[in-house]
Design an enzyme around this catalytic site. Structure first.
Site, PDB file in Angstrom:
ATOM      1  N   LYS A 190     -71.157  71.294 -66.369  1.00  0.00           N
ATOM      2  CA  LYS A 190     -69.800  70.703 -66.356  1.00  0.00           C
ATOM      3  C   LYS A 190     -69.925  69.642 -64.901  1.00  0.00           C
ATOM      4  O   LYS A 190     -70.119  69.831 -63.827  1.00  0.00           O
ATOM      5  CB  LYS A 190     -69.005  71.609 -65.495  1.00  0.00           C
ATOM      6  CG  LYS A 190     -67.603  71.702 -65.927  1.00  0.00           C
ATOM      7  CD  LYS A 190     -66.814  70.589 -65.547  1.00  0.00           C
ATOM      8  CE  LYS A 190     -66.602  70.714 -63.717  1.00  0.00           C
ATOM      9  NZ  LYS A 190     -66.180  69.431 -63.132  1.00  0.00           N
ATOM     10  N   GLU A 266     -75.737  74.381 -53.444  1.00  0.00           N
ATOM     11  CA  GLU A 266     -76.171  73.566 -52.280  1.00  0.00           C
ATOM     12  C   GLU A 266     -74.579  72.768 -51.914  1.00  0.00           C
ATOM     13  O   GLU A 266     -73.852  72.122 -52.644  1.00  0.00           O
ATOM     14  CB  GLU A 266     -76.815  72.153 -52.977  1.00  0.00           C
ATOM     15  CG  GLU A 266     -77.983  72.859 -53.585  1.00  0.00           C
ATOM     16  CD  GLU A 266     -79.308  72.754 -52.452  1.00  0.00           C
ATOM     17  OE1 GLU A 266     -78.870  72.558 -51.198  1.00  0.00           O
ATOM     18  OE2 GLU A 266     -80.292  73.374 -52.869  1.00  0.00           O
ATOM     19  N   CYS A 300     -74.678  63.807 -49.445  1.00  0.00           N
ATOM     20  CA  CYS A 300     -74.696  65.084 -48.496  1.00  0.00           C
ATOM     21  C   CYS A 300     -75.675  65.090 -47.334  1.00  0.00           C
ATOM     22  O   CYS A 300     -75.225  65.820 -46.234  1.00  0.00           O
ATOM     23  CB  CYS A 300     -74.807  66.339 -49.358  1.00  0.00           C
ATOM     24  SG  CYS A 300     -76.397  66.362 -50.074  1.00  0.00           S
ATOM     25  N   GLU A 402     -66.750  67.550 -42.362  1.00  0.00           N
ATOM     26  CA  GLU A 402     -67.466  66.590 -43.135  1.00  0.00           C
ATOM     27  C   GLU A 402     -66.201  65.582 -43.590  1.00  0.00           C
ATOM     28  O   GLU A 402     -65.404  66.001 -44.321  1.00  0.00           O
ATOM     29  CB  GLU A 402     -68.185  67.271 -44.234  1.00  0.00           C
ATOM     30  CG  GLU A 402     -69.015  66.246 -45.249  1.00  0.00           C
ATOM     31  CD  GLU A 402     -69.257  66.859 -46.529  1.00  0.00           C
ATOM     32  OE1 GLU A 402     -68.510  67.722 -47.437  1.00  0.00           O
ATOM     33  OE2 GLU A 402     -70.586  66.720 -46.882  1.00  0.00           O
TER      34      GLU A 402
HETATM   35  P1  NAD Z   1     -66.454  69.637 -55.206  1.00  0.00           P
HETATM   36  O1  NAD Z   1     -66.819  70.834 -54.830  1.00  0.00           O
HETATM   37  O2  NAD Z   1     -65.119  68.996 -55.180  1.00  0.00           O
HETATM   38  O3  NAD Z   1     -66.849  69.523 -56.809  1.00  0.00           O
HETATM   39  C1  NAD Z   1     -68.189  69.819 -57.246  1.00  0.00           C
HETATM   40  C2  NAD Z   1     -68.104  70.200 -58.685  1.00  0.00           C
HETATM   41  O4  NAD Z   1     -67.404  71.465 -58.725  1.00  0.00           O
HETATM   42  C3  NAD Z   1     -67.198  69.273 -59.588  1.00  0.00           C
HETATM   43  O5  NAD Z   1     -67.779  69.223 -60.809  1.00  0.00           O
HETATM   44  C4  NAD Z   1     -65.849  69.942 -59.695  1.00  0.00           C
HETATM   45  O6  NAD Z   1     -65.077  69.728 -60.890  1.00  0.00           O
HETATM   46  C5  NAD Z   1     -66.179  71.406 -59.775  1.00  0.00           C
HETATM   47  N1  NAD Z   1     -65.420  72.623 -59.238  1.00  0.00           N
HETATM   48  C6  NAD Z   1     -64.298  72.444 -58.658  1.00  0.00           C
HETATM   49  N2  NAD Z   1     -63.541  73.586 -58.269  1.00  0.00           N
HETATM   50  C7  NAD Z   1     -64.195  74.550 -59.132  1.00  0.00           C
HETATM   51  C8  NAD Z   1     -64.099  75.880 -59.352  1.00  0.00           C
HETATM   52  N3  NAD Z   1     -63.062  76.506 -58.688  1.00  0.00           N
HETATM   53  N4  NAD Z   1     -64.756  76.167 -60.298  1.00  0.00           N
HETATM   54  C9  NAD Z   1     -65.878  75.783 -60.777  1.00  0.00           C
HETATM   55  N5  NAD Z   1     -66.143  74.484 -60.422  1.00  0.00           N
HETATM   56  C10 NAD Z   1     -65.260  73.862 -59.645  1.00  0.00           C
HETATM   57  O7  NAD Z   1     -67.509  68.498 -54.599  1.00  0.00           O
HETATM   58  P2  NAD Z   1     -67.519  66.807 -55.105  1.00  0.00           P
HETATM   59  O8  NAD Z   1     -66.172  66.372 -54.119  1.00  0.00           O
HETATM   60  O9  NAD Z   1     -67.797  66.400 -56.151  1.00  0.00           O
HETATM   61  O10 NAD Z   1     -68.752  66.535 -54.064  1.00  0.00           O
HETATM   62  C11 NAD Z   1     -68.925  66.242 -52.812  1.00  0.00           C
HETATM   63  C12 NAD Z   1     -69.330  67.309 -51.883  1.00  0.00           C
HETATM   64  O11 NAD Z   1     -70.618  67.861 -52.245  1.00  0.00           O
HETATM   65  C13 NAD Z   1     -69.693  67.150 -50.448  1.00  0.00           C
HETATM   66  O12 NAD Z   1     -69.054  68.215 -49.661  1.00  0.00           O
HETATM   67  C14 NAD Z   1     -71.008  66.831 -50.354  1.00  0.00           C
HETATM   68  O13 NAD Z   1     -71.635  67.156 -49.042  1.00  0.00           O
HETATM   69  C15 NAD Z   1     -71.665  68.061 -51.404  1.00  0.00           C
HETATM   70  N6  NAD Z   1     -72.809  67.718 -51.675  1.00  0.00           N
HETATM   71  C16 NAD Z   1     -73.846  68.533 -51.674  1.00  0.00           C
HETATM   72  C17 NAD Z   1     -75.270  68.288 -52.093  1.00  0.00           C
HETATM   73  C18 NAD Z   1     -76.417  69.127 -51.456  1.00  0.00           C
HETATM   74  O14 NAD Z   1     -77.222  68.754 -52.283  1.00  0.00           O
HETATM   75  N7  NAD Z   1     -76.162  69.977 -50.543  1.00  0.00           N
HETATM   76  C19 NAD Z   1     -75.477  67.373 -52.687  1.00  0.00           C
HETATM   77  C20 NAD Z   1     -74.111  66.348 -53.052  1.00  0.00           C
HETATM   78  C21 NAD Z   1     -73.085  66.601 -52.419  1.00  0.00           C
HETATM   79  O1  6OD Z   2     -82.927  64.231 -53.412  1.00  0.00           O
HETATM   80  C1  6OD Z   2     -82.361  65.334 -53.980  1.00  0.00           C
HETATM   81  O2  6OD Z   2     -82.969  66.356 -54.451  1.00  0.00           O
HETATM   82  C2  6OD Z   2     -81.043  65.831 -53.731  1.00  0.00           C
HETATM   83  N1  6OD Z   2     -80.548  67.135 -53.793  1.00  0.00           N
HETATM   84  C3  6OD Z   2     -80.298  64.932 -52.723  1.00  0.00           C
HETATM   85  C4  6OD Z   2     -78.926  65.420 -52.492  1.00  0.00           C
HETATM   86  C5  6OD Z   2     -78.199  64.325 -51.981  1.00  0.00           C
HETATM   87  C6  6OD Z   2     -76.797  64.668 -51.581  1.00  0.00           C
HETATM   88  O3  6OD Z   2     -76.064  64.005 -51.710  1.00  0.00           O
END
Ligand code: NAD
Ligand code: 6OD
Length: 498
Positions: A190, A266, A300, A402
């Site tokens: 998804k 993550e 992130c 954040e």
């Molecule tokens: P989000 O949590 O809003 O959405 C992520 C995914 O989850 C989307 O596909 C969304 O549709 C889905 N989702 C939302 N609510 C849900 C639910 N109740 N049940 C199932 N699925 C659901 O995150 P975002 O805004 O898309 O991404 C940004 C965030 O992601 C930031 O906080 C960023 O730090 C984090 N992020 C973390 C990493 C990492 O590797 N640690 C990497 C990239 C982004």
């Molecule tokens: O480089 C990667 O494998 C990874 N998971 C990066 C994540 C970036 C976050 O936005």
């Protein structure tokens, strides 16, 4: 006006469908939602929202495929197909690039170096890694003196639900799909509602590479009461892997608890950079410029808090602000573009609310703080200025929450201990960067920071064999190399009495 990358994406991709059992399918309820171009605000695609029935069909296809040819293939047969998937991404590099940049608004310069090559690498690396993933064996003494052997065997976990975010869509989705498939699982993905296109395009590549129908499925939609919730709550899913916001991670963890399914999470960060007076200043400025502003720091791992040792504080602030003030904001395919828009108007409003809050919380605005003036054809886009603050209290919301936008606080420190304490003063624990030419200090400080990844004199330098993940509210578990393979397999012990 030059052509926008959205225009370059093939007409067929303007309607983004679900991909189930090897074929593109419309929403069974005929429901679609709009995907807007973040550079202009204009309508770019209609996305088919998966209903509960569509998600059921995708999970069933994935379950059936586990017992089909995919499940019977040897590791090297699967690996050869995954190499073809990677080759297929390379072969259609320009299409993936145009689609990713159209969905996100990010510059070609970033996506062509990071997002798309990593999309292919995630298949190659894990197709090869799985071949060298050892299991354990123990010889056990028994009272009859004859003994026993214990041999562990690895098995695929089953149907994996992959929930991915919008900031690095292809990279982060394949970072999960690559190892999941290499281990013999099947997946239902998804993607984020903001960035469905490259995940959908990958379906064509999977078919062309000979991935059997049902092994890779895609359902589009939102989170609550939509495809995300239908998928993560689905009884036919054996494990869930998620990347996104911490609050969503909590909801997903609750969904995974039902049926005690394994979950990999993550999440976000409020990542610090510590810049010591003994750093190489040019390197620290260049690295921090990237870690604060690359991809509008919708990364992130990006830096939102910069702590600089007092003797070099003024010079650092002045040089970072001067460099960021020179950024060119523009369209993804313009080679002069340093920074694109944010992914959506909704996210723009969130970031701008923090720009406003920073002022209310007492920040001195060194740079930016608002919406840039753009040419009329881009005025409808989700643009914000690169922004730098000083003078914010350590307990202000802007310093603690954040933001996920091109902005940072810069604050001075006087001692190494103070710098470490500031770095650790957060509920998150994803990444950090340390800038120093003193090796002993680098080792002392990097290991004293409570987070999953610390870069010394670099940022976002990735070796895919290494552990990736966060502490505290930044996540549960590790991905990368054998850590990913661990998650996507079950270990069974077979005890053989001699
Ligand atoms: P989000 O949590 O809003 O959405 C992520 C995914 O989850 C989307 O596909 C969304 O549709 C889905 N989702 C939302 N609510 C849900 C639910 N109740 N049940 C199932 N699925 C659901 O995150 P975002 O805004 O898309 O991404 C940004 C965030 O992601 C930031 O906080 C960023 O730090 C984090 N992020 C973390 C990493 C990492 O590797 N640690 C990497 C990239 C982004
Ligand atoms: O480089 C990667 O494998 C990874 N998971 C990066 C994540 C970036 C976050 O936005």
């Amino acid at each position: 006006m030059r052509v926008n990358p959205a225009e370059e994406v093939e007409h067929a991709m303007r309607e983004v469908k679900n991909f189930i059992n090897g074929e593109y399918r419309s929403s069974s309820a005929g429901k679609t939602f709009d995907k807007l171009n973040p550079c202009t605000g204009s309508l770019f695609a209609k996305v088919h929202e998966a209903t509960r029935e569509d998600v059921d069909a995708a999970v069933k296809a994935a379950r059936d495929a586990l017992d089909g040819p995919w499940g019977r293939m040897s590791e090297s047969e699967r690996g050869a197909i995954l190499h073809k998937v990677a080759d297929g991404i390379d072969a259609r590099f320009d299409e993936f690039l145009a689609a990713e940049c159209a969905d996100t608004g990010k510059p070609y310069g970033i996506a062509s170096h990071i997002d798309i090559p990593r999309g292919a690498a995630n298949f190659r690396v894990f197709a090869d890694a799985v071949k060298n993933f050892a299991t354990e064996a123990f010889q056990t003494a028994t009272p009859d003196g004859k003994g026993a052997f214990n041999i562990a065997v690895r098995k695929r976990k089953g149907v994996i639900a992959v929930i991915s975010p919008w900031n690095l869509p292809l990279l982060l989705m394949t970072w999960k799909v690559g190892p999941a498939l290499a281990c013999g699982n099947t997946v239902v993905v998804k993607p984020s509602e903001e960035t469905p296109t490259t995940t959908s395009l990958l379906g064509e590549v999977m078919n062309a590479a000979g991935v059997p129908p049902g092994v890779f499925n895609v359902v589009n939609g939102f989170g609550p009461d939509s495809a995300g919730a239908f998928l993560t709550e689905h009884k036919g899913v054996d494990a869930i892997t998620f990347t996104g916001e911490t609050r969503t991670g909590e909801v997903i963890a609750r969904a995974a608890a039902k049926g005690l399914r394994d979950v990999s999470i993550e999440c976000g960060g409020k990542n610090p950079a510590l810049v010591f007076a003994d750093c190489d200043m040019d390197k620290a400025i260049e690295g921090t410029l990237r870690s604060v502003f690359a991809n509008c720091v919708q990364v992130c791992l990006g830096t939102e808090r910069v702590y600089v040792e007092r003797p070099i504080f003024d010079e650092f602030v002045e040089r970072l602000a001067r460099a960021a003030a020179d950024f060119t904001l523009g369209l993804p395919d313009d080679p002069r573009t340093d920074m694109g828009p944010l992914v959506s108007h909704e996210h723009q409003q969130k970031v701008l609310s923090y720009y406003q809050l920073a002022v209310e919380e007492g920040a001195q605005v060194v740079l930016g703080g608002g919406v840039p003036e753009m040419p009329s054809e881009l005025a409808g886009g989700a643009w914000v200025q690169p922004t730098i603050w000083t003078g914010l209290p350590d307990d202000s919301r802007v310093v603690r929450e954040e933001i996920f936008g091109p902005c940072c606080l810069i604050r001075p420190f006087d001692t190494e201990e103070e710098a470490i304490a500031l770095a650790n003063d957060t509920t998150y624990g994803l990444a950090s960067a340390v800038w120093t030419e003193n090796v002993s200090r680098a080792l002392r400080v990097s290991t004293a920071i409570d987070c999953g990844i610390t870069w010394v004199n670099s940022w976002f330098l990735r070796d895919l064999r290494t552990a990736f993940g966060g502490t505290k509210e930044s996540g549960i578990g590790r991905e990368g190399g054998e850590h990913s393979l661990e998650f996507y397999t079950e270990l069974q012990n077979v005890c053989i009495k001699i």
